[in-house]
Write a protein that holds these residues in place. Structure first.
Motif, mmCIF file in Angstrom:
data_model
loop_
_atom_site.group_PDB
_atom_site.id
_atom_site.type_symbol
_atom_site.label_atom_id
_atom_site.label_comp_id
_atom_site.label_asym_id
_atom_site.label_seq_id
_atom_site.Cartn_x
_atom_site.Cartn_y
_atom_site.Cartn_z
ATOM 1 N N GLU A 229 0.854 -1.176 0.000
ATOM 2 C CA GLU A 229 0.000 0.000 0.000
ATOM 3 C C GLU A 229 0.892 1.230 0.000
ATOM 4 O O GLU A 229 1.995 1.187 0.563
ATOM 5 N N GLY A 230 0.428 2.290 -0.595
ATOM 6 C CA GLY A 230 1.179 3.545 -0.522
ATOM 7 C C GLY A 230 0.262 4.662 -0.074
ATOM 8 O O GLY A 230 -0.933 4.668 -0.394
ATOM 9 N N LEU A 231 0.801 5.609 0.682
ATOM 10 C CA LEU A 231 -0.013 6.751 1.117
ATOM 11 C C LEU A 231 0.876 7.988 1.196
ATOM 12 O O LEU A 231 1.952 7.947 1.795
ATOM 13 N N VAL A 232 0.395 9.035 0.550
ATOM 14 C CA VAL A 232 1.079 10.325 0.654
ATOM 15 C C VAL A 232 0.034 11.347 1.082
ATOM 16 O O VAL A 232 -1.035 11.442 0.466
ATOM 17 N N VAL A 233 0.288 12.043 2.155
ATOM 18 C CA VAL A 233 -0.602 13.122 2.587
ATOM 19 C C VAL A 233 0.269 14.345 2.867
ATOM 20 O O VAL A 233 1.224 14.271 3.652
ATOM 21 N N ASP A 234 -0.028 15.405 2.179
ATOM 22 C CA ASP A 234 0.760 16.634 2.386
ATOM 23 C C ASP A 234 -0.062 17.805 1.846
ATOM 24 O O ASP A 234 -1.143 17.611 1.292
ATOM 25 N N ARG A 235 0.498 18.975 1.920
ATOM 26 C CA ARG A 235 -0.208 20.132 1.338
ATOM 27 C C ARG A 235 0.042 20.138 -0.164
ATOM 28 O O ARG A 235 1.159 19.892 -0.620
ATOM 29 N N GLY A 236 -1.030 20.393 -0.913
ATOM 30 C CA GLY A 236 -0.869 20.593 -2.355
ATOM 31 C C GLY A 236 -0.547 19.353 -3.169
ATOM 32 O O GLY A 236 0.013 19.445 -4.260
ATOM 33 N N ILE A 237 -0.870 18.176 -2.655
ATOM 34 C CA ILE A 237 -0.621 16.946 -3.428
ATOM 35 C C ILE A 237 -1.708 16.811 -4.499
ATOM 36 O O ILE A 237 -2.899 16.968 -4.211
ATOM 37 N N SER A 238 -1.301 16.514 -5.729
ATOM 38 C CA SER A 238 -2.268 16.433 -6.822
ATOM 39 C C SER A 238 -2.229 15.059 -7.499
ATOM 40 O O SER A 238 -1.347 14.244 -7.218
ATOM 41 N N PHE A 239 -3.176 14.870 -8.408
ATOM 42 C CA PHE A 239 -3.225 13.609 -9.174
ATOM 43 C C PHE A 239 -1.955 13.431 -10.000
ATOM 44 O O PHE A 239 -1.502 12.315 -10.233
ATOM 45 N N ALA A 240 -1.343 14.556 -10.425
ATOM 46 C CA ALA A 240 -0.095 14.461 -11.195
ATOM 47 C C ALA A 240 1.014 13.835 -10.350
ATOM 48 O O ALA A 240 1.836 13.071 -10.859
ATOM 49 N N ASP A 241 1.006 14.159 -9.039
ATOM 50 C CA ASP A 241 2.012 13.546 -8.160
ATOM 51 C C ASP A 241 1.811 12.039 -8.108
ATOM 52 O O ASP A 241 2.773 11.261 -8.115
ATOM 53 N N LEU A 242 0.541 11.640 -8.046
ATOM 54 C CA LEU A 242 0.233 10.206 -8.032
ATOM 55 C C LEU A 242 0.751 9.546 -9.317
ATOM 56 O O LEU A 242 1.492 8.557 -9.267
ATOM 57 N N ALA A 243 0.388 10.115 -10.464
ATOM 58 C CA ALA A 243 0.785 9.513 -11.742
ATOM 59 C C ALA A 243 2.306 9.482 -11.876
ATOM 60 O O ALA A 243 2.884 8.484 -12.335
ATOM 61 N N GLY A 244 2.959 10.549 -11.445
ATOM 62 C CA GLY A 244 4.424 10.605 -11.536
ATOM 63 C C GLY A 244 5.087 9.575 -10.641
ATOM 64 O O GLY A 244 6.066 8.923 -11.020
ATOM 65 N N THR A 245 4.530 9.427 -9.427
ATOM 66 C CA THR A 245 5.103 8.454 -8.485
ATOM 67 C C THR A 245 4.971 7.038 -9.044
ATOM 68 O O THR A 245 5.914 6.237 -9.001
ATOM 69 N N ILE A 246 3.787 6.746 -9.586
ATOM 70 C CA ILE A 246 3.538 5.407 -10.122
ATOM 71 C C ILE A 246 4.481 5.114 -11.306
ATOM 72 O O ILE A 246 5.067 4.044 -11.406
#
Ligand code: DAH
Length: 356
Positions: A229-246
Protein backbone atom coordinates in the motif's frame (compact mmCIF):
# COMPACT_ATOMS: atom_id res chain seq x y z
CA UNK A 1 68.22 -99.94 6.50
CA UNK A 2 67.85 -98.61 9.98
CA UNK A 3 65.82 -95.44 10.26
CA UNK A 4 67.87 -92.34 10.99
CA UNK A 5 68.31 -91.94 14.71
CA UNK A 6 65.84 -89.60 16.31
CA UNK A 7 66.85 -86.85 18.69
CA UNK A 8 66.23 -87.73 22.28
CA UNK A 9 63.76 -85.71 24.30
CA UNK A 10 63.73 -85.61 28.04
CA UNK A 11 65.36 -88.69 29.41
CA UNK A 12 62.79 -91.43 29.05
CA UNK A 13 60.56 -89.56 26.57
CA UNK A 14 60.01 -90.56 22.93
CA UNK A 15 62.71 -89.53 20.57
CA UNK A 16 61.75 -86.52 18.42
CA UNK A 17 61.93 -86.66 14.61
CA UNK A 18 63.25 -83.32 13.21
CA UNK A 19 61.28 -83.86 9.98
CA UNK A 20 58.09 -84.05 11.99
CA UNK A 21 58.98 -80.82 13.75
CA UNK A 22 59.28 -79.15 10.38
CA UNK A 23 56.02 -80.53 9.01
CA UNK A 24 54.04 -79.67 12.14
CA UNK A 25 55.57 -76.18 11.98
CA UNK A 26 54.36 -75.90 8.36
CA UNK A 27 50.84 -76.92 9.48
CA UNK A 28 50.85 -74.45 12.36
CA UNK A 29 52.12 -71.56 10.25
CA UNK A 30 49.44 -72.12 7.66
CA UNK A 31 46.69 -71.44 10.18
CA UNK A 32 48.23 -68.17 11.34
CA UNK A 33 46.68 -64.92 10.12
CA UNK A 34 48.16 -62.17 12.29
CA UNK A 35 51.66 -61.04 13.20
CA UNK A 36 50.75 -61.35 16.89
CA UNK A 37 49.79 -65.02 16.43
CA UNK A 38 53.02 -65.56 14.50
CA UNK A 39 55.08 -64.17 17.42
CA UNK A 40 53.39 -66.67 19.69
CA UNK A 41 53.99 -69.52 17.24
CA UNK A 42 57.64 -68.51 16.94
CA UNK A 43 58.07 -68.88 20.71
CA UNK A 44 56.33 -72.25 20.62
CA UNK A 45 58.30 -73.57 17.63
CA UNK A 46 61.85 -72.31 18.17
CA UNK A 47 61.79 -70.69 21.65
CA UNK A 48 63.62 -71.86 24.75
CA UNK A 49 60.80 -74.17 25.77
CA UNK A 50 60.02 -75.51 22.31
CA UNK A 51 60.16 -79.16 21.41
CA UNK A 52 63.10 -78.29 19.21
CA UNK A 53 65.00 -76.82 22.16
CA UNK A 54 64.18 -79.87 24.21
CA UNK A 55 65.47 -82.11 21.43
CA UNK A 56 68.74 -80.19 21.44
CA UNK A 57 69.04 -80.66 25.17
CA UNK A 58 68.27 -84.35 24.70
CA UNK A 59 71.32 -84.82 22.48
CA UNK A 60 73.40 -85.61 25.55
CA UNK A 61 71.40 -88.77 26.15
CA UNK A 62 72.36 -90.14 22.72
CA UNK A 63 75.25 -92.35 21.93
CA UNK A 64 78.27 -90.10 21.27
CA UNK A 65 78.59 -91.28 17.66
CA UNK A 66 74.96 -90.53 16.93
CA UNK A 67 75.08 -86.99 18.28
CA UNK A 68 76.73 -85.16 15.29
CA UNK A 69 74.22 -86.53 12.79
CA UNK A 70 71.17 -85.90 14.94
CA UNK A 71 72.53 -82.48 15.91
CA UNK A 72 73.02 -81.59 12.24
CA UNK A 73 69.45 -82.62 11.41
CA UNK A 74 68.10 -80.66 14.32
CA UNK A 75 70.01 -77.57 13.21
CA UNK A 76 68.75 -78.07 9.71
CA UNK A 77 65.18 -78.34 11.05
CA UNK A 78 65.65 -75.12 13.04
CA UNK A 79 66.94 -73.27 9.98
CA UNK A 80 64.00 -74.39 7.90
CA UNK A 81 61.47 -73.55 10.57
CA UNK A 82 63.03 -70.14 11.13
CA UNK A 83 63.07 -69.48 7.42
CA UNK A 84 59.39 -70.52 7.17
CA UNK A 85 58.57 -68.15 10.03
CA UNK A 86 60.47 -65.37 8.28
CA UNK A 87 58.57 -65.97 5.05
CA UNK A 88 55.25 -66.00 6.88
CA UNK A 89 56.16 -62.81 8.73
CA UNK A 90 56.92 -60.96 5.51
CA UNK A 91 53.62 -62.12 4.05
CA UNK A 92 51.59 -61.10 7.08
CA UNK A 93 53.32 -57.75 7.57
CA UNK A 94 52.86 -56.95 3.91
CA UNK A 95 49.15 -57.82 4.13
CA UNK A 96 48.64 -55.80 7.29
CA UNK A 97 50.39 -52.80 5.82
CA UNK A 98 48.28 -53.05 2.68
CA UNK A 99 45.13 -53.25 4.80
CA UNK A 100 46.19 -50.22 6.84
CA UNK A 101 46.95 -48.25 3.71
CA UNK A 102 43.59 -49.22 2.27
CA UNK A 103 41.80 -48.15 5.43
CA UNK A 104 43.68 -44.83 5.62
CA UNK A 105 43.27 -44.08 1.99
CA UNK A 106 42.01 -40.59 1.11
CA UNK A 107 39.98 -40.44 -2.05
CA UNK A 108 41.11 -37.11 -3.43
CA UNK A 109 38.79 -37.42 -6.40
CA UNK A 110 35.67 -37.40 -4.24
CA UNK A 111 33.39 -34.44 -4.92
CA UNK A 112 31.92 -33.18 -1.66
CA UNK A 113 28.51 -31.58 -2.12
CA UNK A 114 28.62 -27.95 -0.92
CA UNK A 115 26.47 -27.26 2.13
CA UNK A 116 22.90 -26.39 1.22
CA UNK A 117 22.14 -22.69 1.57
CA UNK A 118 18.64 -21.43 1.93
CA UNK A 119 17.34 -18.41 0.06
CA UNK A 120 14.54 -15.97 0.53
CA UNK A 121 11.25 -16.83 -1.11
CA UNK A 122 10.56 -14.94 -4.31
CA UNK A 123 7.72 -13.01 -2.66
CA UNK A 124 9.96 -11.91 0.21
CA UNK A 125 12.62 -10.78 -2.23
CA UNK A 126 10.09 -8.89 -4.30
CA UNK A 127 8.77 -7.18 -1.19
CA UNK A 128 12.32 -6.15 -0.23
CA UNK A 129 12.98 -4.81 -3.72
CA UNK A 130 9.74 -2.85 -3.78
CA UNK A 131 10.52 -1.39 -0.38
CA UNK A 132 13.97 -0.40 -1.61
CA UNK A 133 12.53 1.43 -4.61
CA UNK A 134 10.13 3.40 -2.42
CA UNK A 135 12.71 4.08 0.26
CA UNK A 136 14.84 5.50 -2.54
CA UNK A 137 11.93 7.84 -3.36
CA UNK A 138 11.76 9.06 0.24
CA UNK A 139 9.00 6.80 1.60
CA UNK A 140 8.97 5.20 5.05
CA UNK A 141 7.86 1.55 5.58
CA UNK A 142 5.01 0.73 7.98
CA UNK A 143 3.09 -2.41 8.87
CA UNK A 144 -0.26 -3.34 10.37
CA UNK A 145 -2.01 -6.45 11.71
CA UNK A 146 -3.40 -9.20 9.47
CA UNK A 147 -6.45 -9.66 11.71
CA UNK A 148 -8.41 -6.44 11.36
CA UNK A 149 -11.60 -4.98 12.70
CA UNK A 150 -14.51 -3.95 10.56
CA UNK A 151 -13.66 -0.32 11.27
CA UNK A 152 -10.18 -0.44 9.74
CA UNK A 153 -10.86 -2.88 6.92
CA UNK A 154 -14.13 -1.25 5.78
CA UNK A 155 -15.81 1.49 7.71
CA UNK A 156 -13.01 4.05 8.04
CA UNK A 157 -12.30 3.43 4.35
CA UNK A 158 -15.72 4.85 3.60
CA UNK A 159 -17.55 1.52 3.42
CA UNK A 160 -20.27 1.57 6.04
CA UNK A 161 -22.11 -1.70 6.86
CA UNK A 162 -24.07 -3.00 3.88
CA UNK A 163 -22.08 -0.83 1.46
CA UNK A 164 -22.19 -2.72 -1.86
CA UNK A 165 -18.43 -2.36 -2.37
CA UNK A 166 -17.88 -4.73 0.54
CA UNK A 167 -18.94 -7.46 -1.85
CA UNK A 168 -15.65 -7.03 -3.73
CA UNK A 169 -13.80 -8.03 -0.58
CA UNK A 170 -15.31 -11.14 0.96
CA UNK A 171 -13.03 -12.79 3.48
CA UNK A 172 -12.76 -15.07 6.51
CA UNK A 173 -14.19 -13.77 9.76
CA UNK A 174 -12.63 -14.64 13.10
CA UNK A 175 -14.53 -15.87 16.13
CA UNK A 176 -13.63 -12.76 18.12
CA UNK A 177 -15.87 -9.97 19.46
CA UNK A 178 -19.33 -9.53 17.91
CA UNK A 179 -20.31 -11.48 14.78
CA UNK A 180 -18.41 -10.33 11.68
CA UNK A 181 -16.43 -7.67 13.50
CA UNK A 182 -12.91 -9.18 13.25
CA UNK A 183 -11.60 -10.60 10.01
CA UNK A 184 -8.50 -11.47 8.04
CA UNK A 185 -7.83 -8.20 6.23
CA UNK A 186 -8.72 -8.16 2.56
CA UNK A 187 -6.21 -5.48 1.62
CA UNK A 188 -3.44 -3.40 3.12
CA UNK A 189 -5.56 -0.21 2.94
CA UNK A 190 -6.48 -0.43 6.68
CA UNK A 191 -2.85 0.34 7.46
CA UNK A 192 -3.43 3.77 5.87
CA UNK A 193 -6.04 4.43 8.55
CA UNK A 194 -3.79 3.20 11.34
CA UNK A 195 -0.96 5.38 10.10
CA UNK A 196 -3.09 8.51 9.79
CA UNK A 197 -4.51 7.90 13.27
CA UNK A 198 -1.06 7.36 14.75
CA UNK A 199 0.69 10.30 13.10
CA UNK A 200 -0.53 13.46 11.45
CA UNK A 201 0.52 14.63 8.00
CA UNK A 202 2.83 14.92 6.21
CA UNK A 203 2.96 11.17 5.45
CA UNK A 204 5.00 9.40 2.80
CA UNK A 205 4.80 5.70 3.49
CA UNK A 206 4.46 2.25 1.94
CA UNK A 207 2.83 -0.60 3.83
CA UNK A 208 3.53 -4.16 2.63
CA UNK A 209 1.84 -7.27 4.02
CA UNK A 210 -0.27 -10.36 3.66
CA UNK A 211 -3.95 -10.19 2.68
CA UNK A 212 -6.78 -12.71 2.45
CA UNK A 213 -9.78 -13.05 0.18
CA UNK A 214 -12.42 -15.57 -0.65
CA UNK A 215 -10.95 -16.04 -4.11
CA UNK A 216 -10.71 -19.21 -6.14
CA UNK A 217 -7.05 -19.77 -7.00
CA UNK A 218 -6.18 -19.33 -10.67
CA UNK A 219 -3.19 -18.18 -12.71
CA UNK A 220 -3.44 -14.65 -11.29
CA UNK A 221 -5.32 -15.03 -7.97
CA UNK A 222 -4.41 -16.67 -4.67
CA UNK A 223 -6.68 -16.48 -1.60
CA UNK A 224 -3.68 -15.57 0.56
CA UNK A 225 -1.58 -12.99 -1.23
CA UNK A 226 0.56 -9.93 -0.63
CA UNK A 227 -0.01 -6.25 -1.27
CA UNK A 228 1.96 -3.10 -0.86
CA UNK A 229 0.00 0.00 0.00
CA UNK A 230 1.18 3.54 -0.52
CA UNK A 231 -0.01 6.75 1.12
CA UNK A 232 1.08 10.33 0.65
CA UNK A 233 -0.60 13.12 2.59
CA UNK A 234 0.76 16.63 2.39
CA UNK A 235 -0.21 20.13 1.34
CA UNK A 236 -0.87 20.59 -2.35
CA UNK A 237 -0.62 16.95 -3.43
CA UNK A 238 -2.27 16.43 -6.82
CA UNK A 239 -3.22 13.61 -9.17
CA UNK A 240 -0.09 14.46 -11.19
CA UNK A 241 2.01 13.55 -8.16
CA UNK A 242 0.23 10.21 -8.03
CA UNK A 243 0.78 9.51 -11.74
CA UNK A 244 4.42 10.61 -11.54
CA UNK A 245 5.10 8.45 -8.49
CA UNK A 246 3.54 5.41 -10.12
CA UNK A 247 5.51 5.89 -13.34
CA UNK A 248 8.77 6.44 -11.45
CA UNK A 249 8.20 3.30 -9.46
CA UNK A 250 7.26 1.28 -12.57
CA UNK A 251 10.41 2.06 -14.52
CA UNK A 252 12.59 1.70 -11.43
CA UNK A 253 11.25 -1.76 -10.65
CA UNK A 254 10.47 -3.22 -14.09
CA UNK A 255 13.03 -1.39 -16.21
CA UNK A 256 12.83 1.40 -18.81
CA UNK A 257 10.71 -0.56 -21.32
CA UNK A 258 7.77 -0.95 -18.98
CA UNK A 259 5.44 1.98 -18.41
CA UNK A 260 2.30 2.67 -16.44
CA UNK A 261 -1.12 3.96 -17.25
CA UNK A 262 -4.09 4.89 -15.09
CA UNK A 263 -7.63 4.04 -16.12
CA UNK A 264 -10.68 5.53 -14.43
CA UNK A 265 -12.13 3.20 -11.84
CA UNK A 266 -13.97 3.19 -8.57
CA UNK A 267 -12.84 2.63 -4.99
CA UNK A 268 -14.83 3.87 -2.01
CA UNK A 269 -11.78 5.38 -0.32
CA UNK A 270 -10.43 7.43 -3.25
CA UNK A 271 -11.94 10.13 -5.45
CA UNK A 272 -11.11 10.13 -8.27
CA UNK A 273 -9.97 6.52 -8.48
CA UNK A 274 -7.94 4.70 -11.08
CA UNK A 275 -6.75 1.30 -11.99
CA UNK A 276 -2.99 1.05 -12.27
CA UNK A 277 -1.72 -0.94 -15.24
CA UNK A 278 1.75 -1.65 -16.57
CA UNK A 279 3.00 -2.74 -20.00
CA UNK A 280 2.63 -6.50 -20.25
CA UNK A 281 6.13 -7.83 -19.56
CA UNK A 282 5.47 -11.04 -21.46
CA UNK A 283 4.70 -9.41 -24.86
CA UNK A 284 6.16 -5.95 -24.12
CA UNK A 285 2.85 -4.38 -25.01
CA UNK A 286 2.18 -6.18 -28.30
CA UNK A 287 -0.69 -8.24 -26.92
CA UNK A 288 -0.64 -11.87 -25.79
CA UNK A 289 -2.78 -14.37 -23.91
CA UNK A 290 -1.55 -13.26 -20.47
CA UNK A 291 -2.74 -9.67 -21.03
CA UNK A 292 -5.86 -10.75 -22.94
CA UNK A 293 -4.33 -9.09 -26.04
CA UNK A 294 -4.52 -5.59 -24.52
CA UNK A 295 -0.76 -5.12 -23.98
CA UNK A 296 -1.45 -4.04 -20.38
CA UNK A 297 -1.63 -5.85 -17.05
CA UNK A 298 -3.51 -4.51 -14.06
CA UNK A 299 -1.37 -4.33 -10.93
CA UNK A 300 -3.62 -2.48 -8.51
CA UNK A 301 -5.71 0.54 -7.69
CA UNK A 302 -5.02 4.12 -6.72
CA UNK A 303 -6.58 7.53 -6.39
CA UNK A 304 -6.80 10.73 -4.38
CA UNK A 305 -7.69 10.11 -0.75
CA UNK A 306 -11.45 10.65 -0.36
CA UNK A 307 -12.28 13.52 2.06
CA UNK A 308 -14.58 11.09 3.90
CA UNK A 309 -11.49 9.01 4.80
CA UNK A 310 -9.72 12.11 6.10
CA UNK A 311 -12.84 12.89 8.13
CA UNK A 312 -12.79 9.40 9.69
CA UNK A 313 -9.28 9.98 11.04
CA UNK A 314 -9.70 13.70 11.85
CA UNK A 315 -7.49 15.17 9.14
CA UNK A 316 -8.65 18.49 7.71
CA UNK A 317 -9.34 17.91 4.03
CA UNK A 318 -9.27 21.65 3.35
CA UNK A 319 -5.66 21.82 4.39
CA UNK A 320 -4.33 18.43 3.33
CA UNK A 321 -4.65 16.36 0.21
CA UNK A 322 -3.18 13.02 -0.60
CA UNK A 323 -3.03 10.02 -2.84
CA UNK A 324 -2.99 6.32 -2.14
CA UNK A 325 -2.31 3.19 -4.09
CA UNK A 326 -2.26 -0.53 -3.46
CA UNK A 327 -1.05 -3.37 -5.61
CA UNK A 328 -0.13 -7.04 -5.49
CA UNK A 329 3.44 -7.98 -4.61
CA UNK A 330 2.90 -11.50 -5.95
CA UNK A 331 1.63 -10.12 -9.21
CA UNK A 332 4.66 -7.81 -9.49
CA UNK A 333 6.92 -10.82 -9.04
CA UNK A 334 4.87 -12.75 -11.55
CA UNK A 335 5.17 -10.00 -14.15
CA UNK A 336 8.79 -9.21 -13.53
CA UNK A 337 9.86 -12.86 -13.73
CA UNK A 338 7.40 -13.65 -16.51
CA UNK A 339 5.72 -16.52 -14.66
CA UNK A 340 2.55 -17.68 -16.37
CA UNK A 341 0.90 -19.09 -13.25
CA UNK A 342 1.18 -17.45 -9.83
CA UNK A 343 0.33 -20.69 -8.04
CA UNK A 344 3.90 -22.00 -8.48
CA UNK A 345 4.98 -19.48 -5.83
CA UNK A 346 3.00 -21.35 -3.20
CA UNK A 347 3.16 -24.96 -4.37
CA UNK A 348 6.48 -24.99 -2.53
CA UNK A 349 8.28 -27.08 -5.09
CA UNK A 350 11.87 -26.17 -4.28
CA UNK A 351 12.98 -27.12 -7.78
CA UNK A 352 10.92 -24.18 -9.02
CA UNK A 353 11.60 -21.80 -6.13
CA UNK A 354 15.35 -22.29 -6.48
CA UNK A 355 15.21 -20.94 -10.02
CA UNK A 356 13.29 -17.71 -9.47
N1 DAH B 1 -7.25 -1.83 -1.55
C1 DAH B 1 -7.54 -1.98 -2.94
C2 DAH B 1 -7.71 -3.45 -3.28
O1 DAH B 1 -7.23 -4.26 -2.57
C3 DAH B 1 -6.45 -1.39 -3.79
C4 DAH B 1 -6.40 0.06 -3.65
C5 DAH B 1 -7.13 0.86 -4.48
C6 DAH B 1 -5.60 0.64 -2.70
C7 DAH B 1 -7.07 2.24 -4.39
C8 DAH B 1 -5.55 2.02 -2.58
C9 DAH B 1 -6.29 2.81 -3.43
O2 DAH B 1 -4.79 2.64 -1.68
O3 DAH B 1 -6.19 4.14 -3.34
O4 DAH B 1 -8.31 -3.75 -4.27
Amino acid sequence: MTPPPAAGGEPGSHPIDPEELVSSAVDRLETITTVAALDEAQTDLVGKRSELARAHQGLVSLEPDERPEVGRRLNEARRRIESLIGDRRRELEGGERAARLQADRLDLTEVIAPPLRGRLHIVERTRDELEDVFIGMGFAVAEGPEAETDWYNFEALHMPPAHPARGMWDTLYLDLGGPETVMLRTHTSPVQIRLMEAQGPPIYAVMPGKCYRRDTPDARHIPTFHQIEGLVVDRGISFADLAGTIETFTTAYFGPDIHSRLRPSYFPFTEPSAEYEVTCTICKGNGCRTCSHTGWIELGGCGMVDPAVFAAVGIDAEEWTGFAFGFGIDRCAQMRHEIPDMRVFFDNDVRVLRQI
